[in-house]
Each structure stands twice: as structure tokens, then as C-alpha cells.
Design a protein around this motif. Structure first.
Motif, PDB file in Angstrom:
ATOM      1  N   THR A 224       0.816  -1.224   0.000  1.00 56.72           N
ATOM      2  CA  THR A 224       0.000   0.000   0.000  1.00 56.72           C
ATOM      3  C   THR A 224       0.846   1.268   0.000  1.00 56.72           C
TER       4      THR A 224
ATOM      5  N   ARG B 185       4.278  -8.475  -6.741  1.00 56.95           N
ATOM      6  CA  ARG B 185       3.170  -9.267  -7.275  1.00 56.95           C
ATOM      7  C   ARG B 185       2.229  -8.362  -8.061  1.00 56.95           C
TER       8      ARG B 185
ATOM      9  N   ASP C 232      -0.732  -8.567  -9.419  1.00 62.63           N
ATOM     10  CA  ASP C 232      -2.140  -8.387  -9.053  1.00 62.63           C
ATOM     11  C   ASP C 232      -2.282  -7.462  -7.850  1.00 62.63           C
ATOM     12  N   ASP C 233      -1.450  -7.686  -6.865  1.00 63.65           N
ATOM     13  CA  ASP C 233      -1.505  -6.866  -5.652  1.00 63.65           C
ATOM     14  C   ASP C 233      -1.201  -5.406  -5.977  1.00 63.65           C
TER      15      ASP C 233
ATOM     16  N   GLU D 105      -3.641  -1.965  -5.816  1.00 65.47           N
ATOM     17  CA  GLU D 105      -3.286  -0.724  -5.098  1.00 65.47           C
ATOM     18  C   GLU D 105      -3.305   0.480  -6.030  1.00 65.47           C
TER      19      GLU D 105
END
Lengths: 330, 330
Positions: free
Chosen positions: B21, B45, B47-48, B52
Motif C-alpha cells: 500500500t 506481485r 495483481d496486488d 493498489e
């Protein structure tokens, strides 16, 4: 020495910044409060000491003077000074101790000169290669003792093991801690962290019979995770002066109204006057190094601490504990 | 890189306690505030990171993602982790830097892993044997930079000379100090004091062309007597964690009303968010180590600092200064 008999302590009257005024006042206070249990030998320029003694009611108190004509100042090189000034107060005090005329000594003078004259005059305890100055440090819990804070630089792993054993004895018999937690100052929690010195010392401490709690970092140190923290004298001295410096700055910054209780608690834990100085452990005698800016109260407490060391035979207990530690480690 | 063109910085998006984040928010902020001068490559990663990124308006901003499937956690052994996890975000970021796809990297992850992957991926600058992490410390004057604070343990005297040269360049070109005063952390003011390491390093520094101001003790350090303070990584790391720890304790102790301005000044000088992290100097690249508990603001400033390092060619200046220092010392 059996409890009940008296203890003779030499006080280097020419040592600290307030010498000989605070030294004489502190010694008189210690003797008076001990009700004669403690005898003081004030070491230094007889005339100066006598003039200071006049200011106090010392009739009937067991206080004597041993004349020493020279003084080693704070800035002098210790090794050179103790060679050249054989008549320096701290050298004379160490000689008195070596000859058995006193059982302990207190000095607020040049730390290096106190260490050098003690090493030279008294020698080391059995199985102790190098001495350590043990200093109290504040934590958010209760004070921890750190050793060495400046007597032994470039230590070996086995020296740190010995420091652990000496700190263990000090924490038990002077601070009253049961099964003192002994930690190793390091820069990571894991066994494999740190310098060659700390990695090797870790192994020795882990194999010893001490209550070894592993590596201690700056933060866990300040949280009071260990009663005894072992380190080389270089690192310990940097730590000591850094924490002293931070607290000094904050003491002047935080003056004025308002209850900074936690800060005051930290600060008071670092109060040399209460502890009466830092013992030089490992030498064959009782040597208390008081802070250069000691007050009379600090000297008084240092003399009492010296007497307590004699009474509890701290040196004998250190010899036992060190030999135990060495045996366990082959 | 010429001023005016853009700078590409890799941000290890999986590194710190608030990852990804704060890393994504910080990178977006740095790119936006630089008005496109800084491009960010978020490493981690996909996707992560994408999830965000959706939270921010990043339309048109030069931000890309480099997928990395693995994460090295704070507790892992760095050497083992970078060997086994070749797909870890910090390893991938260092690879991007080594291949020239970015010109700098920022990570708030496991410090040892950042150091190890940077050493492995980038190698060292000419004539630099070991790297140093340069950290800002508060003083009652203005901040001093201390190096090394943990990258290089068991340093040699010549390493400390190199640290001095690197700190000199950092103080000149990043902190804007003219003729930075370079000091040697030690346990006495005199030349002959200290460990074998510091005694030998003293000679090298005194013979160099740097503005060497001699030995610095804890108290003179806190009085701001040097702009650059040179020390072995073990001692520097102990100092860092001790001062962090003291300020942490006092921050919670001194909460509440009342203007503790001097304390706040000290505290703010130690604010990682402002400095944006500590540079790893000596490696052949630009590496900024952000604090594990970095905020988005800290990451943003770390990215800006990385871009500034690239713009000022700090590496080239270090090579010049180090070679000058070595030549002067034969």
C-alpha cells in the motif's frame, strides 16, 4: 571479611572535578553513616585534605590521611602518567590496596589512570585476562548493567564470556537479581548475526551455565530485556557516552514546569550519585570508579559500595563463577 | 544523466511493513510531484500492485509494473533468501538496475537482503572494497551523517577511510555542506585512543585531503561537532538502534500538552519520512534503503532522493573522491 568488623577504603581525594572538597565531604559522610563500620583513608596532598577536613565535624571518626604529592589530571595519558608520577594520589591509593592497608579504593579521577594503576598495583583475579568497568544503564523497566564500558578494547570472545560471569555475580550480589538474564550486545537477534567477536562469544555464552538470553539490540536493551549486557569496551563506551549525551541534552531541553515522569525515571536510573560509580571488575581488589563530576553524595555512595563489595567478597564469588564458566566451556 | 531527461527508479513494492500500500502510494506521489521527471517501476506481485494502483489517479503517469512472485520477509537470513528466492521483489529490482532498465532502486524491505542483492547484482564502485549505509542522526546543531550503520562489519582501516570519502561526497552534494567536517567515532579525543581499528584509521584520515576533525565521542557527536562520522558497521548499528530506542521511549513518555521544542527538533531530525531513507553507498548503482515502517511520504521522498542521486552522479563523484583519498595515502 566477616560482617561486623570494619572495612578500610582509600579515597583518592585529588581525583574528580570537585576535588578535594567533595571527596572529603563524601568520605566523612560515608564513615559517619556507617557508624564506624567504614574507615576512610584520604589519599592526596595532606595540607589540602586537612583544610577540607576542618570544615567537617570528624572528631572520633576513623578517618586518616595518606599523603600523595602528585595529581594526574583528566587530560593526561594514563600509561605515561602512572609511570612518571609514582607519587600520584591514585597510584598511592592502589599501592595501599596492594599492600593490604586498605581493602578497597574509590576514585573520581582520570578513568584510564584508575584502571592502569589498579592493573599494575593489584593484578588480575584468577582466570580473568582483562578487566571490565560495569556501568548501570537506564531502561523502561529497571536498570541494566553493561560491561565493559571502556577498560578493555579489542576483547576476545573468552573475555566477553568472563564479562558475562562477572556481570552475573554483580547482578546477583549487588543488585539482588535472581538468575540474572545475561545478554550479548549485537546487531541482530539471530545467533549468526554480528561481528566475528560476537558470533564467537555467542557460542561461549550459550554453552555456559549462565542464564543467557541471546543477542540484545538497542531497542530490546532499552526495554530491559537483560539484567547484564556484555560487550567490548569500545562499543560499551560509545553506548555510555551516547546515552549520557542524549539525556544531558534532554535534561536541559525539558527543564521547566510539567511532570515528565517517565523521562525523570530514565534520568534517575542514570544517576551516578545514587549508584556511587562503576566498579572495575576482574582486578584482584575492590575498585570503584566514580564519575569525574561526582558530588559529595556520589562519593559517599561509592565508598559504601566499595565496603559492600568487600563484605560480600565479590572478588571470591567472581573467581568461582568465572572458573565455572571456563570449565563448562572446556 | 543530464538534467531534464527522466529518471527511472525501481520501487520494491513488497518490502516494508505497509507493503504494497505505502510503496504504491509513495511511488505515485513521487512521480506526480516530479511532473513526469521521475518514472517508477513497481516491483512485486502484479495483481496486488495493480489493485493498489486502482486506488490512485495514475492516468498518464509513467508508472509500470515488473512482476516478482516472491517476497523476502524481515526475519529471513539475507544470504540464504537471495540465493533461494531468485524471484523475490528486491532481487528482481536489483537485476533491473544491473541491466540498466532502471537507474536506481528503493526498498523498505529486509535491510540485509537489500544489501546482499545490491552487492550481488551491481557490484562495487572502483576502489571501494565494502559498502556503507549512511544514516542521518540528530544533534543539537544540525543532523550529522554516520556511516556505516550496518552493511559492513569487521571493517579494515582502509574501509573507514573510504567511508569518510563517501560521506564527504554525500554531505557536499546531497546535504549541501561546504568542506564537510569528517570525524572518527572513538572513545577519546586523543589520536592514540581507541581500538586497533580506530588508531589505524585515524592515521589514514589525518593524511587524507578531507577536512578531518579527529576523534568524535558520544557527547561531541551529539553537539554536532562533525558533519560526517565514520565508524564500523557494528558500532554504527548499535548507535542507530540505541538513539532510535531512546527517542521512541521519550516520544511516548512526552506525549501530551506542553511545548517540548528541543525534543521535537531532535526527533524530527531523526524522521525517516523526511530523509526518505538511508543510501547504500559504494555499490555501483543507486540504492536507497527506506525504514521498514516507512509511510507513503517516506517512500515518496526516498524515490526523490534516488532520482537526485542519479541526477548528481553521486557514484562518479564517490569514485573520484575515493581515488583521491587512496592516492594521497599511497
Amino acid at each position: 571479611m566477616a560482617s561486623g568488623s570494619s572495612v578500610r577504603i582509600a579515597v583518592d581525594a585529588m581525583g574528580g572535578e570537585g576535588a578535594p572538597t567533595v571527596e572529603v565531604e563524601g568520605a566523612v559522610g560515608a564513615v559517619r553513616e556507617s557508624e564506624g563500620r567504614v574507615e576512610a583513608v584520604l589519599v592526596g596532598r595532606e595540607d589540602d585534605i586537612r583544610a577540607e577536613l576542618e570544615k567537617h565535624d570528624h572528631d572520633g571518626l576513623p578517618i586518616s590521611i595518606a599523603h600523595a604529592s602528585e595529581v594526574i589530571s583528566m587530560g593526561e595519558s594514563p600509561a605515561t602518567a602512572i609511570r612518571k608520577k609514582r607519587g600520584a594520589s591514585v597510584v598511592v591509593a592502589a599501592d595501599l590496596h596492594a599492600r593490604g592497608e586498605v581493602e578497597g579504593l574509590v576514585s573520581a579521577g582520570n578513568t584510564g589512570a584508575v584502571v592502569a594503576s589498579s592493573l599494575f598495583g593489584l593484578g588480575m583475579l584468577e582466570n580473568v585476562r582483562r578487566p571490565a568497568i560495569a556501568s548501570m544503564f537506564p531502561t523502561i523497566d529497571r536498570p541494566s548493567v553493561v560491561l565493559d564500558v571502556g577498560a578493555s578494547i579489542d576483547s576476545r570472545p573468552s573475555d566477553l564470556l568472563t564479562f558475562g560471569a562477572m556481570g552475573d555475580v554483580y547482578a546477583r550480589h549487588v543488585l539482588g537479581r535472581r538468575e540474572p538474564r545475561v545478554g550479548l550486545m549485537n546487531i541482530g537477534e539471530e545467533e549468526t548475526k554480528g561481528s566475528e567477536l560476537t558470533q564467537a562469544a555467542y557460542k561461549l555464552l550459550a554453552e555456559s551455565r549462565m542464564n543467557f538470553v541471546g543477542n540484545i539490540e538497542g531497542r530490546s536493551f532499552l526495554q530491559g530485556k537483560a539484567d547484564v549486557v556484555v560487550t567490548d569496551g569500545f562499543v560499551g563506551n560509545v553506548m555510555l557516552k551516547l546515552v549520557e549525551g542524549v539525556l544531558d541534552i534532554l535534561t536541559s531541553a525539558l527543564k521547566g514546569p510539567g511532570a515528565h515522569q517517565d523521562f525523570e525515571m530514565l534520568r534517575s536510573q542514570f544517576d551516578y550519585a545514587e549508584y556511587g560509580g562503576a566498579p572495575l571488575l576482574g582486578v584482584n581488589g575492590v575498585v570503584i570508579i566514580a564519575h569525574g563530576s561526582s558530588s559529595a553524595k556520589a562519593i559517599k555512595n561509592a565508598v559504601k559500595v566499595a565496603a559492600k563489595f568487600v563484605d560480600t567478597d565479590l572478588g571470591g564469588k567472581i573467581v568461582d563463577r568465572v572458573s565455572e564458566a571456563s570449565v563448562t566451556n572446556g
